[in-house]
Design a protein around this motif. Structure first.
Motif, PDB file in Angstrom:
ATOM      1  N   GLY A 223       0.769  -1.235   0.000  1.00  0.00           N
ATOM      2  CA  GLY A 223       0.000   0.000   0.000  1.00  0.00           C
ATOM      3  C   GLY A 223       0.801   1.286   0.000  1.00  0.00           C
ATOM      4  N   GLY A 224       2.107   1.227  -0.105  1.00  0.00           N
ATOM      5  CA  GLY A 224       2.891   2.452  -0.056  1.00  0.00           C
ATOM      6  C   GLY A 224       3.645   2.781  -1.329  1.00  0.00           C
ATOM      7  N   ALA A 225       3.421   2.013  -2.385  1.00  0.00           N
ATOM      8  CA  ALA A 225       4.206   2.193  -3.611  1.00  0.00           C
ATOM      9  C   ALA A 225       4.019   3.583  -4.228  1.00  0.00           C
ATOM     10  N   ASP A 226       2.790   4.064  -4.278  1.00  0.00           N
ATOM     11  CA  ASP A 226       2.553   5.387  -4.870  1.00  0.00           C
ATOM     12  C   ASP A 226       3.246   6.481  -4.070  1.00  0.00           C
ATOM     13  N   ALA A 227       3.179   6.393  -2.753  1.00  0.00           N
ATOM     14  CA  ALA A 227       3.840   7.382  -1.901  1.00  0.00           C
ATOM     15  C   ALA A 227       5.361   7.294  -2.050  1.00  0.00           C
ATOM     16  N   ASP A 228       5.882   6.068  -2.177  1.00  0.00           N
ATOM     17  CA  ASP A 228       7.325   5.890  -2.383  1.00  0.00           C
ATOM     18  C   ASP A 228       7.756   6.549  -3.684  1.00  0.00           C
ATOM     19  N   TRP A 229       6.979   6.329  -4.740  1.00  0.00           N
ATOM     20  CA  TRP A 229       7.325   6.885  -6.053  1.00  0.00           C
ATOM     21  C   TRP A 229       7.282   8.410  -6.008  1.00  0.00           C
ATOM     22  N   PHE A 230       6.228   8.963  -5.417  1.00  0.00           N
ATOM     23  CA  PHE A 230       6.096  10.413  -5.321  1.00  0.00           C
ATOM     24  C   PHE A 230       7.255  11.023  -4.534  1.00  0.00           C
ATOM     25  N   ARG A 231       7.600  10.423  -3.410  1.00  0.00           N
ATOM     26  CA  ARG A 231       8.717  10.918  -2.587  1.00  0.00           C
ATOM     27  C   ARG A 231      10.031  10.787  -3.343  1.00  0.00           C
ATOM     28  N   ALA A 232      10.202   9.685  -4.069  1.00  0.00           N
ATOM     29  CA  ALA A 232      11.419   9.487  -4.862  1.00  0.00           C
ATOM     30  C   ALA A 232      11.542  10.573  -5.925  1.00  0.00           C
ATOM     31  N   GLU A 233      10.427  10.903  -6.579  1.00  0.00           N
ATOM     32  CA  GLU A 233      10.455  11.983  -7.574  1.00  0.00           C
ATOM     33  C   GLU A 233      10.903  13.295  -6.937  1.00  0.00           C
ATOM     34  N   GLN A 234      10.370  13.590  -5.768  1.00  0.00           N
ATOM     35  CA  GLN A 234      10.745  14.824  -5.078  1.00  0.00           C
ATOM     36  C   GLN A 234      12.245  14.841  -4.756  1.00  0.00           C
ATOM     37  N   LEU A 235      12.737  13.731  -4.228  1.00  0.00           N
ATOM     38  CA  LEU A 235      14.145  13.671  -3.841  1.00  0.00           C
ATOM     39  C   LEU A 235      15.074  13.780  -5.047  1.00  0.00           C
ATOM     40  N   ILE A 236      14.766  13.041  -6.093  1.00  0.00           N
ATOM     41  CA  ILE A 236      15.618  13.061  -7.289  1.00  0.00           C
ATOM     42  C   ILE A 236      15.570  14.425  -7.958  1.00  0.00           C
ATOM     43  N   ASP A 237      14.386  14.999  -8.083  1.00  0.00           N
ATOM     44  CA  ASP A 237      14.293  16.324  -8.700  1.00  0.00           C
ATOM     45  C   ASP A 237      15.051  17.374  -7.892  1.00  0.00           C
ATOM     46  N   ALA A 238      15.034  17.244  -6.578  1.00  0.00           N
ATOM     47  CA  ALA A 238      15.808  18.169  -5.743  1.00  0.00           C
ATOM     48  C   ALA A 238      17.300  17.975  -5.970  1.00  0.00           C
ATOM     49  N   MET A 239      17.713  16.725  -6.098  1.00  0.00           N
ATOM     50  CA  MET A 239      19.129  16.452  -6.354  1.00  0.00           C
ATOM     51  C   MET A 239      19.545  17.008  -7.716  1.00  0.00           C
TER      52      MET A 239
END
Length: 76
Positions: free
Chosen positions: A34-50
């Protein structure tokens, strides 16, 4: 000498980095359902910040990139 354009990953590289980051985020929560969508969204935020901080280079080797992503995720 690297130009600013050389330091920006391609769309395909960005997607790969997001997928790797999302995997490590899921790993941190023991792959609970149940957390895959939240993981993907957070990953996008982290990578885009990097990327915005220009901390990732297109010429970085894949293993070094994975280590960099994992290290960044450990800071969250």
């Amino acid at each position: 000498m690297k130009t600013e354009t050389d330091r920006i990953p391609t769309a395909q590289q960005r997607q790969e980095m997001i997928a790797i980051a999302a995997y490590y985020l899921a790993e941190q929560r023991d792959f609970a359902p149940g957390g895959a969508d939240a993981d993907w969204f957070r990953a996008e935020q982290l990578i885009d910040a990097m990327i915005a901080d220009r901390r990732i280079s297109r010429t970085t080797e894949a293993d070094a990139r994975r280590a960099s992503i994992r290290n960044a995720l450990q800071l969250t």
